[in-house]
Motif scaffolding. Structure first.
Motif, PDB file in Angstrom:
ATOM      1  N   GLU A   1      -5.590  -3.029 -44.662  1.00  0.00           N
ATOM      2  CA  GLU A   1      -4.222  -3.443 -44.371  1.00  0.00           C
ATOM      3  C   GLU A   1      -4.155  -4.255 -43.079  1.00  0.00           C
ATOM      4  O   GLU A   1      -3.459  -5.266 -43.014  1.00  0.00           O
ATOM      5  CB  GLU A   1      -3.316  -2.213 -44.270  1.00  0.00           C
ATOM      6  N   SER A   2      -4.894  -3.823 -42.051  1.00  0.00           N
ATOM      7  CA  SER A   2      -4.871  -4.565 -40.791  1.00  0.00           C
ATOM      8  C   SER A   2      -5.550  -5.919 -40.941  1.00  0.00           C
ATOM      9  O   SER A   2      -5.177  -6.886 -40.287  1.00  0.00           O
ATOM     10  CB  SER A   2      -5.539  -3.763 -39.673  1.00  0.00           C
ATOM     11  N   LEU A   3      -6.526  -5.999 -41.815  1.00  0.00           N
ATOM     12  CA  LEU A   3      -7.194  -7.272 -42.081  1.00  0.00           C
ATOM     13  C   LEU A   3      -6.272  -8.208 -42.859  1.00  0.00           C
ATOM     14  O   LEU A   3      -6.255  -9.402 -42.626  1.00  0.00           O
ATOM     15  CB  LEU A   3      -8.479  -7.022 -42.870  1.00  0.00           C
TER      16      LEU A   3
ATOM     17  N   GLY B   1      -8.513   6.958 -46.420  1.00  0.00           N
ATOM     18  CA  GLY B   1      -7.361   6.527 -45.627  1.00  0.00           C
ATOM     19  C   GLY B   1      -7.748   5.549 -44.532  1.00  0.00           C
ATOM     20  O   GLY B   1      -7.056   4.557 -44.304  1.00  0.00           O
ATOM     21  N   LYS B   2      -8.866   5.814 -43.858  1.00  0.00           N
ATOM     22  CA  LYS B   2      -9.332   4.908 -42.811  1.00  0.00           C
ATOM     23  C   LYS B   2      -9.673   3.544 -43.391  1.00  0.00           C
ATOM     24  O   LYS B   2      -9.363   2.511 -42.794  1.00  0.00           O
ATOM     25  CB  LYS B   2     -10.563   5.489 -42.112  1.00  0.00           C
ATOM     26  N   LEU B   3     -10.316   3.533 -44.539  1.00  0.00           N
ATOM     27  CA  LEU B   3     -10.692   2.274 -45.166  1.00  0.00           C
ATOM     28  C   LEU B   3      -9.455   1.479 -45.568  1.00  0.00           C
ATOM     29  O   LEU B   3      -9.385   0.268 -45.359  1.00  0.00           O
ATOM     30  CB  LEU B   3     -11.578   2.544 -46.382  1.00  0.00           C
ATOM     31  N   MET B   4      -8.457   2.154 -46.098  1.00  0.00           N
ATOM     32  CA  MET B   4      -7.226   1.468 -46.492  1.00  0.00           C
ATOM     33  C   MET B   4      -6.517   0.875 -45.272  1.00  0.00           C
ATOM     34  O   MET B   4      -5.991  -0.234 -45.334  1.00  0.00           O
ATOM     35  CB  MET B   4      -6.289   2.423 -47.237  1.00  0.00           C
TER      36      MET B   4
ATOM     37  N   ASP C   1      -2.883  -8.142 -42.885  1.00  0.00           N
ATOM     38  CA  ASP C   1      -1.643  -8.471 -42.183  1.00  0.00           C
ATOM     39  C   ASP C   1      -1.631  -9.868 -41.581  1.00  0.00           C
ATOM     40  O   ASP C   1      -0.682 -10.611 -41.798  1.00  0.00           O
ATOM     41  CB  ASP C   1      -1.330  -7.417 -41.113  1.00  0.00           C
ATOM     42  N   PRO C   2      -2.651 -10.271 -40.822  1.00  0.00           N
ATOM     43  CA  PRO C   2      -2.620 -11.629 -40.267  1.00  0.00           C
ATOM     44  C   PRO C   2      -2.640 -12.709 -41.365  1.00  0.00           C
ATOM     45  O   PRO C   2      -2.009 -13.753 -41.216  1.00  0.00           O
ATOM     46  CB  PRO C   2      -3.895 -11.726 -39.436  1.00  0.00           C
ATOM     47  N   LEU C   3      -3.323 -12.430 -42.444  1.00  0.00           N
ATOM     48  CA  LEU C   3      -3.397 -13.415 -43.529  1.00  0.00           C
ATOM     49  C   LEU C   3      -2.042 -13.592 -44.207  1.00  0.00           C
ATOM     50  O   LEU C   3      -1.619 -14.702 -44.497  1.00  0.00           O
ATOM     51  CB  LEU C   3      -4.435 -12.984 -44.558  1.00  0.00           C
ATOM     52  N   THR C   4      -1.339 -12.494 -44.431  1.00  0.00           N
ATOM     53  CA  THR C   4      -0.041 -12.584 -45.112  1.00  0.00           C
ATOM     54  C   THR C   4       1.017 -13.165 -44.182  1.00  0.00           C
ATOM     55  O   THR C   4       1.898 -13.878 -44.635  1.00  0.00           O
ATOM     56  CB  THR C   4       0.408 -11.215 -45.629  1.00  0.00           C
ATOM     57  N   SER C   5       0.920 -12.897 -42.876  1.00  0.00           N
ATOM     58  CA  SER C   5       1.933 -13.444 -41.965  1.00  0.00           C
ATOM     59  C   SER C   5       1.776 -14.957 -41.827  1.00  0.00           C
ATOM     60  O   SER C   5       2.752 -15.671 -41.675  1.00  0.00           O
ATOM     61  CB  SER C   5       1.836 -12.770 -40.594  1.00  0.00           C
TER      62      SER C   5
END
Length: 44
Positions: A31-33, A24-27, A35-39
């Motif tokens: 996801e946080s990594l 869960g921590k790895l996921m 997020d900036p790329l997709t935005s």
């Protein structure tokens, strides 16, 4: 060297398969990594 890398990858995968909290921590980190790329792509 290549065999050591593959062995480490296998051990890490086995650890993640057995440890739900670590998975869960790895996921969350991925996801946080991502997020900036997709935005950035969405706003362009």
């Amino acid at each position: 060297m290549k065999k050591m890398a593959i062995a480490a990858l296998g051990i890490g995968a086995a650890y993640l398969m057995r440890n739900k909290d670590a998975r869960g921590k790895l996921m969350k980190q991925f996801e946080s990594l991502a997020d900036p790329l997709t935005s950035k792509k969405g706003s362009a």
